[in-house]
Scaffold this active site. Structure first.
Site, PDB file in Angstrom:
ATOM      1  N   GLU A 471      33.391  27.916  22.847  1.00 32.14           N
ATOM      2  CA  GLU A 471      33.278  29.251  22.272  1.00 32.14           C
ATOM      3  C   GLU A 471      34.134  29.315  20.999  1.00 32.14           C
ATOM      4  O   GLU A 471      35.047  28.517  20.807  1.00 32.14           O
ATOM      5  CB  GLU A 471      33.769  30.310  23.268  1.00 32.14           C
ATOM      6  N   CYS A 594      43.488  52.674  47.840  1.00 32.40           N
ATOM      7  CA  CYS A 594      43.586  54.136  47.658  1.00 32.40           C
ATOM      8  C   CYS A 594      44.079  54.484  46.241  1.00 32.40           C
ATOM      9  O   CYS A 594      43.693  55.502  45.675  1.00 32.40           O
ATOM     10  CB  CYS A 594      44.488  54.752  48.710  1.00 32.40           C
TER      11      CYS A 594
END
Length: 985
Positions: A471, A594
């Site tokens: 890349e 949570c």
């Protein structure tokens, strides 16, 4: 990053930007650097600072290419030697190719005591290698006297010793000493006292240091603290004092203390003064006296060169004796009169004409980082000397004849002068397996090429594997790759580039992925053929797997890794050291379910929530949708089965997705708008319905207090770029997933506004669903489906069939794999918008796209300087492994070039487990028992007793105990491997 522009090319520099930051990158882009000496060390420094992205570099050299240079400078080729080209001119086009944004020039004019140094005023930093000490002093005095001072760095590698010196002027301001993210500490209490004691949340140590500064925000009660800055004194791991708070209002709850980065002034002395009273970094605490001993030895070498007009001859004991006399004399002139180490002086003299490329790589990495500090003010500079030696390599060669070190007229003469011909030949005949051709892998291949690894006439092979494609972001630190290599396989390209450095290396490249899931890719037979395995990976699980293969097949392993300016190396040698798997890294801290779902307190929480939403909506659900319809090929069949009472896994969610499937661009935009309302308004209203602002816990304290933040609904505003960005990026992703075409016109503000203005947003209806508040609770694997849900599923599926919206084309979706480095795909756009909207809802400081990309993409910050240093240290250990050195010769290393620190430690000795009566074993032991096909357990037990002399089994009771012990041992493969081989009669 164009020379005349402050714009940063993120596609190229993204990993480095996370290390240096934009301010430092922009300063670097305006800096001019002068480097003299393009030998093995100079070319390492040039490579690293060009990859980093200075504005301009002038490389200076007056020497011509020689055969010697082929083994130390990876950018000099055989035709350069034949044509006797100047080293700077020969190297120029190859180093310039590393980074098109850097202007590179070559200079070949003489640089000596008579040179007018005024030309150096053009540069912000001057680096000298292979320059006499007298000339170093003259240039250093000139640089130090300028206003502002020209930052001065000198570095040299002589045989088995190296030296690095820095002088950045009388005063040098460091803007950020560590480069670490400022710490944020959630507060649980502040006392009204003198001094006031601040206590942080339970089980969350602050990790601060006395003298640091903090600013406060969101403190309830003691509100006068908010916005103020205080210097702290650490009281305990969970508390610190901030001065007088006795006159302030009583503290109630909440509050965050944020570390404030403060500039630091560093002070430097000139080279002339530092020579007599050196300030040295100590890299090996087992030898705290070593830096001064090498300092004296290298000064003696410089004096020898001045006195005789040459360096000491290779292996010459007479020259070594002369140098020792000079060293003793010099020691008396220094302020602290350091002890002279005769062995250091002797080995430096014997090898000074030689050159160890891996040592140059290590020192070059550190020196390059100092250059970047000099021109940016980022990180703490070296004050002022660093000495690294590799006497561990040459000490075992004490009895080797001096003829072993003499030149043979080939490219390995510089190396041979340091380690001898026999060890060179062992390197040539080496079979080595390199796993990973990324940043460290490219550097390792360069080191292999210079050392001649795998170049033996009849033996030797380098095997490399890497499944990845190149890349653009790789080009910033994986120096074997160029822009025209993008999207080509790393391993094949790296192999070809390595042959350009050394055409005689034998290299076999694969694109195999080495991990537990593909454990049959390389057999045990393959591993046993390897003399050494070297890992260059950032995947911990893959490294652990390779370590297990090395232990199983008794192969040495050298592991390493980097993260930003930090790096480590670890040597694992059969029967001598522990393995990589003998220790465990602390587990990665997970964000409680949570917290992610309902109670975020930091931007990291909202980014992870947005990343999870992406995965769920655009990858996981579409994949389950496709899998379901591959199992049940028609909607009619599914309807018939569920009507007959059959339970089909995932049926409800799939039908729900099918019934709500958008079929036009307009519907994609409408769905995005509805999601906005659900995520950023209804969610807040539901939480405030479940827990109103005045809700209190059983102990009477407020529910909504730090670290819990109450949410507030976000009202949609079309003209807010954040709101608009969420709608567009979400709609585009839905269109991609549901295979809905759209045009540039569809993306226009006019079109989007027209669609949104007519969307009927569902009204909020509170639910009685229980909100999870337990931080230890995990996300449920399955959400139960009610009977009403099942009835709705039947109704919606019937409706879809009747409307001809359950055809074969409707039963397919296009899952999206998250890709962080393609800016055109909208993935990071979605995560940034969603994260910052959630942050706004909870009054959390937002993050820019750049920071969001790093966290969401789990990007490991990287810079070429650390990579080069680590790879050099690995290659030094490789030489010891090949030489079969004893355990005390090997060194593990941890470094952080930002601070800077470099710590060498001895390897951990392998743990031996005692059984009884003198019998023991380690992870490296193998007990092999030969038997026939009718071999019984009793035969096996007797064979163990006979083969391994278990004479302590005498009584019946001992025999019974022995039988149980052997059976237990058979199942205990973690500690020992017992192999049963059937032997034909």
């Amino acid at each position: 990053m164009a020379a005349d522009s402050m714009e940063i090319d993120d596609a190229l520099y993204s990993r480095q930007r996370y290390v240096l930051g934009d301010t430092a990158m922009q300063k670097m882009a305006q800096s001019h650097v002068f480097l003299s000496g393009i030998g093995g060390l100079g070319v390492e420094i040039a490579k690293n600072i060009i990859l980093a992205g200075v504005k301009a570099l002038t490389v200076h050299d007056t020497k011509h290419c020689s055969k010697w240079d082929l083994g130390i400078n990876f950018f000099i080729h055989e035709d350069d030697v034949t044509s006797q080209r100047n080293r700077a001119e020969a190297t120029l086009p190859r180093i310039a190719e590393l980074n098109p944004y850097v202007h590179v020039a070559a200079s070949t004019v003489p640089l000596d005591e008579t040179t007018d140094l005024s030309f150096l005023k053009h540069y912000q930093c001057v680096i000298l290698t292979e320059v006499s000490l007298l000339l170093q002093k003259k240039i250093n005095d000139f640089c130090h006297a300028q206003q502002p001072p020209i930052k001065f760095i000198s570095a040299d590698v002589y045989g088995v010793c190296s030296r690095l010196f820095c002088d950045f002027g009388d005063e040098f301001e460091v803007l950020d000493t560590t480069g670490e993210e400022p710490k944020e500490i959630f507060i649980s209490n502040i006392t009204q006292s003198n001094p006031g004691i601040v206590t942080c949340l339970e089980n969350h140590p602050h990790r601060l240091e006395t003298g640091q500064f903090l600013t406060f925000r969101e403190v309830n009660g003691m509100v006068s603290l908010n916005g103020s800055t205080h210097q702290i004194t650490v009281v305990s791991p969970y508390s610190f004092s901030i001065g007088d708070t006795s006159e302030m209002e009583p503290y109630l709850h909440g509050g965050i203390a944020v570390q404030v980065k403060t500039p630091k002034m560093c002070y430097f002395e000139r080279l002339e003064k530092q020579i007599t009273n050196p300030l040295c970094l100590v890299p090996d605490f087992s030898k705290p006296e070593a830096p001064l001993q090498i300092h004296v030895a290298m000064l003696a070498l410089n004096h020898f060169q001045e006195n005789f007009g040459r360096g000491p001859n290779i292996g010459c004991l007479q020259d070594a004796e002369e140098m020792l006399k000079i060293a003793i004399s010099i020691s008396e002139t220094l302020e602290n009169k350091p002890q002279v180490n005769g062995d250091v002086v002797k080995w430096l003299s014997r090898t000074a004409q030689g050159f160890l490329p891996p040592l140059a790589a290590a020192v070059g990495g550190v020196a390059s980082q100092e250059v970047l500090k000099a021109v940016t003010g980022k990180f703490s500079p070296l004050q002022q000397w660093l000495y690294i030696d590799v006497l561990d390599i040459v000490t075992p060669l004490e009895k080797v004849g001096s003829e072993e070190f003499l030149p043979r007229g080939d490219r390995y003469d510089a190396l041979r002068a340091c380690i001898g011909d026999a060890l060179c030949q062992k390197l040539h005949d080496l079979n080595v397996f390199l796993v990973g051709c990324g940043a460290i892998g490219c550097e390792m291949l360069k080191n292999f090429a210079l050392l001649g690894v795998g170049t033996g006439q009849d033996k030797g092979l380098v095997t490399i594997t890497d499944p990845d494609l190149i890349e653009k972001s790789n080009l910033n630190r994986q120096f074997l790759f160029r822009p025209h290599h993008i999207q080509k396989p790393k391993s094949y390209t790296a192999a070809e580039a390595t042959l350009n450095i050394n055409p005689y290396i034998k290299i076999d490249s694969d694109i195999n992925k080495v991990c537990p899931a593909t454990e049959n890719t390389y057999s045990d037979e393959f591993y046993t053929k390897q003399d050494v395995i070297v890992t260059a990976l950032d995947n911990v699980e893959a490294r652990r797997y390779i370590d297990s293969r090395c232990v199983a097949n008794l192969r040495p392993l050298i592991d390493s890794g980097t993260m930003g300016t930090k790096g480590h190396t670890e040597v694992i040698v059969p029967h001598l050291t522990e393995s990589y798997n003998s220790h465990r890294d602390p587990p990665e801290e997970e964000i409680p379910f949570c917290t992610l779902k309902s109670f975020p307190a930091a931007i990291e929480h909202t980014i992870q929530w947005a990343r999870d939403k992406f995965e769920s909506s655009f990858s996981h659900k579409p994949s389950l949708f496709n899998k379901f319809w591959q199992t049940y090929p028609s909607a009619e069949e599914v309807l018939q089965r569920i009507k007959s009472g059959e339970s089909l896994e995932g049926c409800f969610h799939v039908i729900k997705t099918l019934s709500r499937r958008p079929r036009s661009w307009t519907q994609c935009v409408e769905l995005a708008r509805v999601k906005f309302e659900k995520y950023f308004s209804h969610k807040a209203l539901q939480l405030l319905h479940s827990f109103p602002l005045d809700t209190r816990l059983k102990d009477g304290s407020l529910f909504w207090q730090s670290p819990k933040r109450p949410p507030f609904p976000v009202k949609f505003e079309f003209n807010d770029p954040l709101h608009y960005g969420f709608i567009v990026s979400t709609a585009k992703l839905f269109a991609t997933v549901y295979c809905v075409p759209f045009t540039e016109k569809d993306l226009s503000e006019e079109t989007i506004l027209g669609i949104i203005s007519s969307v009927k947003v569902p009204e909020f209806r509170p639910s009685n669903k229980v909100v999870q508040t337990d931080e230890t609770a995990r996300k449920p694997d399955h959400i139960p489906v009610s009977s009403e849900d099942e009835r709705n599923a039947i109704f919606h599926l019937e409706k879809s069939i009747l409307s001809n919206e359950a055809l074969e084309t409707d039963l397919q979706m296009k899952p999206i794999s998250f890709e962080k480095d393609d800016d055109s795909n909208g993935h990071i756009d979605f995560v940034t918008a969603a994260s910052n909207l959630r942050a706004k809802m909870y009054n959390i400081e937002p993050a820019d796209r750049f920071k969001t990309k790093r966290i969401a993409g789990k990007i490991i910050p990287a810079i070429a300087t650390a990579t080069a240093a680590v790879s050099g240290l690995v290659a030094l250990e490789l030489i010891k492994v090949v030489g079969g050195y004893p355990a005390d010769a090997y060194k593990n290393c941890f470094l952080n070039l930002a601070i800077p620190i470099m710590v060498f430690t001895e390897t951990a000795e392998v743990r031996r487990t005692e059984i009884r009566n003198g019998i023991s074993f380690t992870i490296w032991d193998r007990w092999t028992i030969y038997g026939k096909e009718d071999f019984t357990l009793l035969d096996f037990i007797n064979a163990v007793r006979v083969s391994y002399l278990l004479s302590w089994v005498n009584t019946r009771q001992e025999e019974r105990g022995f039988i149980f012990w052997v059976v237990e041992l058979c199942f205990d493969f973690f500690f020992i491997s017992i192999k049963l081989l059937f032997k034909p009669e």
